[in-house]
Design a protein around this motif. Structure first.
Motif, PDB file in Angstrom:
ATOM      1  N   SER A 188       0.862  -1.185   0.000  1.00 53.24           N
ATOM      2  CA  SER A 188       0.000   0.000   0.000  1.00 53.24           C
ATOM      3  C   SER A 188       0.895   1.231   0.000  1.00 53.24           C
ATOM      4  N   VAL A 189       0.294   2.382  -0.238  1.00 54.77           N
ATOM      5  CA  VAL A 189       1.057   3.633  -0.168  1.00 54.77           C
ATOM      6  C   VAL A 189       1.568   3.847   1.255  1.00 54.77           C
ATOM      7  N   GLU A 190       0.740   3.488   2.239  1.00 53.59           N
ATOM      8  CA  GLU A 190       1.144   3.633   3.648  1.00 53.59           C
ATOM      9  C   GLU A 190       2.335   2.732   3.962  1.00 53.59           C
ATOM     10  N   ASP A 191       2.346   1.553   3.386  1.00 57.83           N
ATOM     11  CA  ASP A 191       3.467   0.631   3.585  1.00 57.83           C
ATOM     12  C   ASP A 191       4.748   1.231   3.026  1.00 57.83           C
ATOM     13  N   ILE A 192       4.659   1.829   1.852  1.00 52.67           N
ATOM     14  CA  ILE A 192       5.821   2.479   1.244  1.00 52.67           C
ATOM     15  C   ILE A 192       6.303   3.636   2.112  1.00 52.67           C
ATOM     16  N   ASP A 193       5.365   4.448   2.590  1.00 51.86           N
ATOM     17  CA  ASP A 193       5.736   5.587   3.444  1.00 51.86           C
ATOM     18  C   ASP A 193       6.475   5.121   4.692  1.00 51.86           C
ATOM     19  N   GLN A 194       5.986   4.054   5.295  1.00 47.51           N
ATOM     20  CA  GLN A 194       6.614   3.542   6.512  1.00 47.51           C
ATOM     21  C   GLN A 194       8.026   3.036   6.229  1.00 47.51           C
ATOM     22  N   LYS A 195       8.177   2.289   5.138  1.00 42.26           N
ATOM     23  CA  LYS A 195       9.499   1.794   4.775  1.00 42.26           C
ATOM     24  C   LYS A 195      10.447   2.955   4.472  1.00 42.26           C
ATOM     25  N   ALA A 196       9.957   3.948   3.735  1.00 42.86           N
ATOM     26  CA  ALA A 196      10.799   5.084   3.364  1.00 42.86           C
ATOM     27  C   ALA A 196      11.275   5.843   4.594  1.00 42.86           C
ATOM     28  N   ASP A 197      10.392   6.026   5.559  1.00 40.82           N
ATOM     29  CA  ASP A 197      10.774   6.719   6.791  1.00 40.82           C
ATOM     30  C   ASP A 197      11.869   5.941   7.526  1.00 40.82           C
ATOM     31  N   GLN A 198      11.752   4.631   7.570  1.00 43.26           N
ATOM     32  CA  GLN A 198      12.758   3.810   8.249  1.00 43.26           C
ATOM     33  C   GLN A 198      14.109   3.881   7.523  1.00 43.26           C
ATOM     34  N   ILE A 199      14.040   3.878   6.209  1.00 43.97           N
ATOM     35  CA  ILE A 199      15.281   3.942   5.423  1.00 43.97           C
ATOM     36  C   ILE A 199      15.971   5.287   5.633  1.00 43.97           C
ATOM     37  N   LYS A 200      15.207   6.353   5.516  1.00 44.75           N
ATOM     38  CA  LYS A 200      15.799   7.689   5.663  1.00 44.75           C
ATOM     39  C   LYS A 200      16.381   7.896   7.055  1.00 44.75           C
ATOM     40  N   ALA A 201      15.763   7.286   8.061  1.00 40.44           N
ATOM     41  CA  ALA A 201      16.275   7.419   9.430  1.00 40.44           C
ATOM     42  C   ALA A 201      17.633   6.742   9.592  1.00 40.44           C
ATOM     43  N   ARG A 202      17.893   5.733   8.757  1.00 40.06           N
ATOM     44  CA  ARG A 202      19.160   4.999   8.864  1.00 40.06           C
ATOM     45  C   ARG A 202      20.239   5.534   7.913  1.00 40.06           C
ATOM     46  N   LEU A 203      19.853   6.324   6.940  1.00 40.51           N
ATOM     47  CA  LEU A 203      20.831   6.877   6.001  1.00 40.51           C
ATOM     48  C   LEU A 203      21.479   8.113   6.620  1.00 40.51           C
ATOM     49  N   ASP A 204      22.727   8.013   6.901  1.00 44.29           N
ATOM     50  CA  ASP A 204      23.426   9.097   7.607  1.00 44.29           C
ATOM     51  C   ASP A 204      24.125  10.019   6.613  1.00 44.29           C
ATOM     52  N   PHE A 205      23.337  10.937   6.024  1.00 48.42           N
ATOM     53  CA  PHE A 205      23.901  12.002   5.190  1.00 48.42           C
ATOM     54  C   PHE A 205      24.114  13.233   6.061  1.00 48.42           C
ATOM     55  N   ARG A 206      25.208  13.942   5.808  1.00 47.05           N
ATOM     56  CA  ARG A 206      25.458  15.188   6.543  1.00 47.05           C
ATOM     57  C   ARG A 206      25.953  16.246   5.561  1.00 47.05           C
ATOM     58  N   PHE A 207      25.427  17.474   5.750  1.00 47.69           N
ATOM     59  CA  PHE A 207      25.773  18.584   4.861  1.00 47.69           C
ATOM     60  C   PHE A 207      26.195  19.798   5.675  1.00 47.69           C
ATOM     61  N   ARG A 208      27.093  20.579   5.122  1.00 43.39           N
ATOM     62  CA  ARG A 208      27.452  21.873   5.713  1.00 43.39           C
ATOM     63  C   ARG A 208      27.011  22.946   4.744  1.00 43.39           C
ATOM     64  N   HIS A 209      26.016  23.695   5.131  1.00 38.91           N
ATOM     65  CA  HIS A 209      25.435  24.672   4.242  1.00 38.91           C
ATOM     66  C   HIS A 209      26.160  25.998   4.310  1.00 38.91           C
ATOM     67  N   GLY A 210      25.912  26.816   3.313  1.00 42.36           N
ATOM     68  CA  GLY A 210      26.580  28.104   3.255  1.00 42.36           C
ATOM     69  C   GLY A 210      27.658  28.104   2.191  1.00 42.36           C
ATOM     70  N   HIS A 211      28.387  29.201   2.092  1.00 44.57           N
ATOM     71  CA  HIS A 211      29.380  29.369   1.051  1.00 44.57           C
ATOM     72  C   HIS A 211      30.790  29.528   1.607  1.00 44.57           C
ATOM     73  N   GLN A 212      30.991  28.992   2.812  1.00 44.03           N
ATOM     74  CA  GLN A 212      32.320  29.068   3.384  1.00 44.03           C
ATOM     75  C   GLN A 212      33.289  28.186   2.606  1.00 44.03           C
ATOM     76  N   GLU A 213      34.555  28.358   2.835  1.00 47.08           N
ATOM     77  CA  GLU A 213      35.559  27.586   2.109  1.00 47.08           C
ATOM     78  C   GLU A 213      35.348  26.101   2.362  1.00 47.08           C
ATOM     79  N   ASP A 214      35.505  25.315   1.312  1.00 47.87           N
ATOM     80  CA  ASP A 214      35.252  23.885   1.419  1.00 47.87           C
ATOM     81  C   ASP A 214      36.391  23.155   2.146  1.00 47.87           C
ATOM     82  N   GLY A 215      37.566  23.733   2.142  1.00 54.80           N
ATOM     83  CA  GLY A 215      38.696  23.008   2.718  1.00 54.80           C
ATOM     84  C   GLY A 215      38.732  23.084   4.205  1.00 54.80           C
TER      85      GLY A 215
END
Length: 464
Positions: free
Chosen positions: A437-464
């Motif tokens: 069901s769509v609800e089943d997909i939503d539940q799975k997607a939420d669980q997946i996203k909770a385990r995917l550890d992406f991290r970003f640093r926003h802004g335009h400061q120097e990348d190094g």
């Protein structure tokens, strides 16, 4: 009917007492496989091709590598075509079909190569009537005027372009040929228009030069020829409501629709795709209207013997239906969804139609009732500080049946340096999820996203 292959097998059988290798030769002759050449074949889609019904009778062979034909911002069309021709000419066997599932430039190359090898597929002119966004609108207006938004051609290099807006504000502007929503801008006022024109002037050459190389090979009507690859199209904004895509094919002049996929959007101007979901929740009566419009348009263009997909908007408030655009290929983004729900991806239609036969979709269907492609996006530029590694991704996929994860961002890179992004967001990962069901997909997607550890640093400061 006795085929040439059968005759050769018979001849080979007579040699079995004379040659120790004859049995191997008999085995090779007995199975005559079709050679399917795939422009820019990648591992993910090759695996789906190998799972198609009837794939044991086919050999899928790559033409052009991904870095050359897809993962680049420079398309030398003459060189791309020459390299593809050389691969095909050097092949010692038969070339039975040439196919592709990527957008520009490979979709534009297909009719050229098929014409030169005398293979099934739409003519170059029929393909361009769909791919050239201005020409497509002209043809659409002839057969479905009520579903065609107001539009106008725009020369972004006209010195007076900013003083003469092509349509009343607001409107959408984009090149007559591009892909992945690149250089597409929502224009509310003069300031937006100036930004769009400035960006377009700086970057449209990426598409204009190779597309004009293709246009030079075709017979273009006098009223279309002036609107070449250096031009844009401005369109009335009709994006209120629900968006969906019809997936289908034309075989020997007969149009068939085999699936409808919903497209959900997000972002500041609602133009960034957040999810593709199959099957569609669109009312059947509205789907019927879209089917009829689609059939009239495809017949008008003369498009034949190829898969296609065509996008529509439906405004629930006033009941209006608007045609958005046509793609002269099956959607690779939808392929896993069809495989999960129908048991075979839309690549089945791509391959079978190229061979001149009805697509062989499994009658029993797939493992799931619903499937979705979920795009994970950032709407602010920044540096990618961390992405999940291959082991982390594999562990999630193993724990979550019906899940495939594609990580697109690279650790240490800036989001704005990623290729093929739209004008308003950055897609850093993709989830393909099947469920009951769509609800089943939503539940799975939420669980997946909770385990995917992406991290970003926003802004335009120097990348190094």
């Amino acid at each position: 009917m006795v085929s040439d292959d059968a005759a050769r097998v018979s001849e080979t059988l007579q040699l079995t007492s004379k040659s120790p290798d004859s049995m191997i030769r008999v085995e090779e002759m007995a199975v005559s496989k079709k050679n399917i050449f795939v422009l820019a074949m990648d591992d993910f889609n090759q695996a789906m091709l190998e799972r198609l019904r009837g794939s044991e009778e086919m050999v899928f062979r790559p033409v052009l590598d991904m870095k050359t034909a897809v993962d680049t911002t420079e398309y030398d069309m003459a060189e791309l075509l020459d390299r593809a021709r050389q691969t095909l000419k050097n092949f010692p066997g038969t070339v039975d079909a040439i196919v592709g599932y990527w957008d520009f430039p490979t979709a534009s190359m297909l009719p050229v190569l098929r014409r030169e090898w005398n293979l099934r597929g739409p003519s170059l002119e029929a393909t361009l009537r769909c791919e050239h966004k201005y020409w497509a609108r002209v043809e659409e207006r002839r057969v479905a005027p009520r579903q065609t938004p107001s539009f106008a051609g725009v020369n972004p290099f006209d010195e007076s372009v900013l003083d003469k807006p092509p349509l009343p504000y607001p409107f959408w502007i984009k090149p007559v040929r591009a892909h992945s929503s690149q250089l597409g801008f929502h224009v509310d006022n003069r300031q937006d228009f100036e930004h769009a024109i400035r960006q377009t002037r700086d970057r449209i050459h990426v598409f204009a030069e190779p597309f004009n190389h293709i246009l030079a090979m075709a017979e273009i009507p006098d009223d279309i020829a002036p609107v070449d690859g250096w031009h844009c199209i401005a369109e009335e904004i009709v994006s209120a409501g629900v968006q969906c895509t019809l997936e289908g094919y034309v075989l020997n002049g007969e149009v068939t629709i085999y699936g409808v996929v919903d497209s959900l959007r997000e972002g500041a101007v609602g133009s960034s795709f957040s999810r593709y979901q199959y099957p569609s929740g669109m009312p059947a009566s509205i789907q019927d209207i879209m089917f009829e419009d689609c059939q009239r348009f495809m017949e008008q263009t003369g498009f034949d013997n190829s898969p296609f997909n065509i996008e529509f908007f439906y405004n629930e408030e006033d009941g209006s239906v608007w045609m958005l655009e046509v793609n002269t290929r099956c959607s690779k983004s939808h392929s896993p969804l069809f495989e999960m729900v129908d048991g075979s991806s839309n690549l089945q239609a791509m391959v079978d139609v190229a061979l001149g036969r009805e697509p062989n979709f499994p009658p029993e269907g797939g493992k799931y009732q619903y499937a979705a492609k979920i795009m994970l996006r950032e709407h602010q530029d920044g540096v990618v500080e961390r992405v999940p590694d291959a082991d982390e991704v594999r562990a999630i996929e193993n724990d979550m049946p019906g899940c495939q994860i594609q990580v697109e961002a690279e650790q240490g890179s800036r989001l704005s340096d990623m290729l093929h992004q739209d004008s308003y967001s950055f897609e850093y990962a993709v989830l393909f999820v099947g469920g009951d069901s769509v609800e089943d997909i939503d539940q799975k997607a939420d669980q997946i996203k909770a385990r995917l550890d992406f991290r970003f640093r926003h802004g335009h400061q120097e990348d190094g």
